[in-house]
Design a protein around this motif. Structure first.
Motif, PDB file in Angstrom:
ATOM      1  N   GLY A  95      -0.956  13.191  -7.015  1.00 46.17           N
ATOM      2  CA  GLY A  95      -1.522  14.073  -6.005  1.00 46.17           C
ATOM      3  C   GLY A  95      -1.187  13.718  -4.578  1.00 46.17           C
ATOM      4  O   GLY A  95      -1.603  14.420  -3.650  1.00 46.17           O
ATOM      5  N   ILE A  96      -0.424  12.632  -4.363  1.00 48.30           N
ATOM      6  CA  ILE A  96      -0.137  12.142  -3.019  1.00 48.30           C
ATOM      7  C   ILE A  96       1.354  12.252  -2.713  1.00 48.30           C
ATOM      8  O   ILE A  96       2.199  11.991  -3.568  1.00 48.30           O
ATOM      9  CB  ILE A  96      -0.584  10.671  -2.865  1.00 48.30           C
ATOM     10  N   LEU A  97       1.669  12.648  -1.480  1.00 51.78           N
ATOM     11  CA  LEU A  97       3.017  12.537  -0.950  1.00 51.78           C
ATOM     12  C   LEU A  97       2.963  11.647   0.284  1.00 51.78           C
ATOM     13  O   LEU A  97       2.207  11.922   1.221  1.00 51.78           O
ATOM     14  CB  LEU A  97       3.585  13.908  -0.581  1.00 51.78           C
ATOM     15  N   LEU A  98       3.728  10.570   0.257  1.00 51.64           N
ATOM     16  CA  LEU A  98       3.781   9.640   1.384  1.00 51.64           C
ATOM     17  C   LEU A  98       4.914  10.051   2.313  1.00 51.64           C
ATOM     18  O   LEU A  98       6.068  10.139   1.900  1.00 51.64           O
ATOM     19  CB  LEU A  98       4.008   8.215   0.878  1.00 51.64           C
ATOM     20  N   VAL A  99       4.578  10.333   3.560  1.00 53.33           N
ATOM     21  CA  VAL A  99       5.560  10.625   4.601  1.00 53.33           C
ATOM     22  C   VAL A  99       5.233   9.699   5.755  1.00 53.33           C
ATOM     23  O   VAL A  99       4.327   9.964   6.538  1.00 53.33           O
ATOM     24  CB  VAL A  99       5.512  12.099   5.049  1.00 53.33           C
ATOM     25  N   ASP A 100       5.929   8.588   5.832  1.00 54.80           N
ATOM     26  CA  ASP A 100       5.506   7.531   6.745  1.00 54.80           C
ATOM     27  C   ASP A 100       6.705   6.789   7.321  1.00 54.80           C
ATOM     28  O   ASP A 100       7.097   5.724   6.859  1.00 54.80           O
ATOM     29  CB  ASP A 100       4.575   6.555   6.004  1.00 54.80           C
ATOM     30  N   LYS A 101       7.315   7.408   8.320  1.00 55.17           N
ATOM     31  CA  LYS A 101       8.411   6.779   9.046  1.00 55.17           C
ATOM     32  C   LYS A 101       7.892   6.392  10.423  1.00 55.17           C
ATOM     33  O   LYS A 101       7.280   7.207  11.107  1.00 55.17           O
ATOM     34  CB  LYS A 101       9.593   7.732   9.180  1.00 55.17           C
ATOM     35  N   ARG A 102       8.143   5.193  10.824  1.00 53.77           N
ATOM     36  CA  ARG A 102       7.624   4.707  12.105  1.00 53.77           C
ATOM     37  C   ARG A 102       8.543   5.138  13.244  1.00 53.77           C
ATOM     38  O   ARG A 102       9.236   4.328  13.869  1.00 53.77           O
ATOM     39  CB  ARG A 102       7.432   3.192  12.037  1.00 53.77           C
ATOM     40  N   GLU A 103       8.527   6.445  13.446  1.00 50.48           N
ATOM     41  CA  GLU A 103       9.358   7.058  14.474  1.00 50.48           C
ATOM     42  C   GLU A 103       8.704   8.369  14.878  1.00 50.48           C
ATOM     43  O   GLU A 103       7.861   8.898  14.142  1.00 50.48           O
ATOM     44  CB  GLU A 103      10.767   7.320  13.933  1.00 50.48           C
ATOM     45  N   PRO A 104       9.065   8.936  16.048  1.00 50.85           N
ATOM     46  CA  PRO A 104       8.467  10.207  16.461  1.00 50.85           C
ATOM     47  C   PRO A 104       8.648  11.281  15.387  1.00 50.85           C
ATOM     48  O   PRO A 104       9.763  11.519  14.913  1.00 50.85           O
ATOM     49  CB  PRO A 104       9.227  10.559  17.746  1.00 50.85           C
TER      50      PRO A 104
ATOM     51  N   ALA B  68       0.836  -1.207   0.000  1.00 52.55           N
ATOM     52  CA  ALA B  68       0.000   0.000   0.000  1.00 52.55           C
ATOM     53  C   ALA B  68       0.871   1.258   0.000  1.00 52.55           C
ATOM     54  O   ALA B  68       0.578   2.233  -0.717  1.00 52.55           O
ATOM     55  CB  ALA B  68      -0.931  -0.003   1.209  1.00 52.55           C
ATOM     56  N   GLN B  69       1.928   1.257   0.764  1.00 56.42           N
ATOM     57  CA  GLN B  69       2.859   2.388   0.750  1.00 56.42           C
ATOM     58  C   GLN B  69       3.433   2.610  -0.640  1.00 56.42           C
ATOM     59  O   GLN B  69       3.515   3.744  -1.122  1.00 56.42           O
ATOM     60  CB  GLN B  69       4.007   2.137   1.732  1.00 56.42           C
ATOM     61  N   ASP B  70       3.848   1.518  -1.283  1.00 57.69           N
ATOM     62  CA  ASP B  70       4.418   1.628  -2.632  1.00 57.69           C
ATOM     63  C   ASP B  70       3.409   2.216  -3.616  1.00 57.69           C
ATOM     64  O   ASP B  70       3.750   3.056  -4.454  1.00 57.69           O
ATOM     65  CB  ASP B  70       4.876   0.249  -3.129  1.00 57.69           C
ATOM     66  N   ILE B  71       2.158   1.755  -3.507  1.00 56.04           N
ATOM     67  CA  ILE B  71       1.100   2.252  -4.390  1.00 56.04           C
ATOM     68  C   ILE B  71       0.876   3.748  -4.159  1.00 56.04           C
ATOM     69  O   ILE B  71       0.801   4.543  -5.100  1.00 56.04           O
ATOM     70  CB  ILE B  71      -0.203   1.463  -4.160  1.00 56.04           C
TER      71      ILE B  71
END
Length: 340
Positions: A269-278, A260-263
């Motif tokens: 129109g989308i920017l993924l910013v998803d790091k599993r950290e504070p 899903a992240q890759d998609i």
């Protein structure tokens, strides 16, 4: 060659943003006019390096103009949009007036641009509700991959969604809390918005939903897929600009969170910013002034067989209103109103 463009409601928050974005994106404009109510006539408005003086919407002749971006509310739209359409000017309307008319396309260009051909029915195109627009941008690429069955969404919507009065009320109430004797009673909202959240946006319906929640359901079905089940809880929060949404999605097929992240990373129109950290996610204050719909916190939902949860943030004055309208104008120009 460019287009002759009208911006109606040019003195409001969304109208000003429309003019800014038309200039920023270098929309091909040969001539542009800013319209407002008679009481605002002559107000100076910026358009790139130019300054426009608003003209009277009530007396304006739309004959010979190509595209009109409307940000004047449903009551005024009901009067003036048909006049513009009858004069041959295509209306892109930001109000809720035409969104549920089956003969009028409701467009989010990243999601259902092909539906724009329907504009010929009435020479009007509807712009969706701000909370719906950003959500369907996030849902579309995932739906294409695994077919969405059900969406449960909770929104955290900024006060700018209620217009200038909403912004002013949050500002004055916040100041009043720190200055004894200057407390400000609720006027625009049903309860105090400063340092509070209000689980009501728009009026209540007989079903117990608010109209904002109903809009999200109806518009998602019209834009994306009528088979998708949607339930929404819409909440006003003490944020000036930027709507946030916690979205839980149930699919027909299994979709791994990493896929899903890759998609989403590759989706328009989308920017993924998803790091599993504070701090590895986007908050509303960080999206202000940007075009993108930001996605963070993508993870499996273990409570259903094929589920994902995610966090979605966007500038509601831009993607939720003005930007989407300009993007519609761009699609209209490229596909339907080609010149030169």
């Amino acid at each position: 060659m460019g287009y002759k463009v009208v911006v109606a409601g040019a003195t409001g928050n969304v109208g000003r943003e429309m003019l800014n974005i038309l200039a920023e994106r270098e929309f091909p404009v040969d001539e542009i006019v800013a319209l407002a109510s008679r009481k605002s006539m002559g107000t100076e408005i910026s358009f790139g390096e130019k300054t426009l003086k608003t003209k009277d919407l009530d007396t304006f002749d739309f004959t010979g103009w190509d595209i009109a971006l409307f940000a004047v509310g449903s009551e005024a739209t009901k009067i003036y949009a048909p006049k513009a359409a009858a004069a041959g000017c295509v209306v892109i309307d930001n109000s809720s007036l035409y969104r549920y008319d089956p003969a009028i396309p409701l467009i989010v260009p990243e999601v259902n641009a092909d539906a724009i051909e329907m504009y010929k029915n009435k020479m009007i195109i509807a712009n969706p509700n701000c909370s719906t627009a950003q959500m369907v941008v996030a849902l579309k690429p995932l739906h294409d991959r695994a077919r969405i069955k059900r969406v449960v969404v909770s929104t955290y919507q900024s006060v700018s969604g209620a217009g200038k009065e909403g912004i002013d009320e949050l500002w004055s109430q916040t100041k009043g809390i720190y200055v004894p004797g200057q407390e400000v009673a609720p006027k625009k909202f049903s309860k105090q918005i400063a340092f509070n959240v209000i689980p009501q946006i728009d009026v209540f319906l007989d079903s117990g939903e608010t109209k904002e929640e109903w809009k999200m359901v109806a518009e998602t079905k019209k834009i994306l897929d009528p088979k998708i089940k949607v339930v929404a809880t819409c909440v006003r929060v003490p944020v000036f600009v930027g709507h946030s949404e916690a979205i839980n999605i149930e699919f027909e097929d299994f979709l791994d969170w990493e896929e899903a992240q890759d998609i989403l990373r590759e989706a328009p129109g989308i920017l993924l910013v998803d790091k599993r950290e504070p701090g590895g996610y986007i908050t509303p204050i960080e999206c202000v002034g940007d075009y993108a719909t930001y996605i963070s916190r993508v993870r499996q939902d273990s409570t259903v067989e094929n589920g994902l949860s995610l966090w979605c943030v966007s500038d509601n004055l831009r993607k939720g209103a003005a930007l989407n309208a300009v993007q519609i104008a761009e699609v209209l120009g490229n596909r339907c109103l080609k010149k030169g």
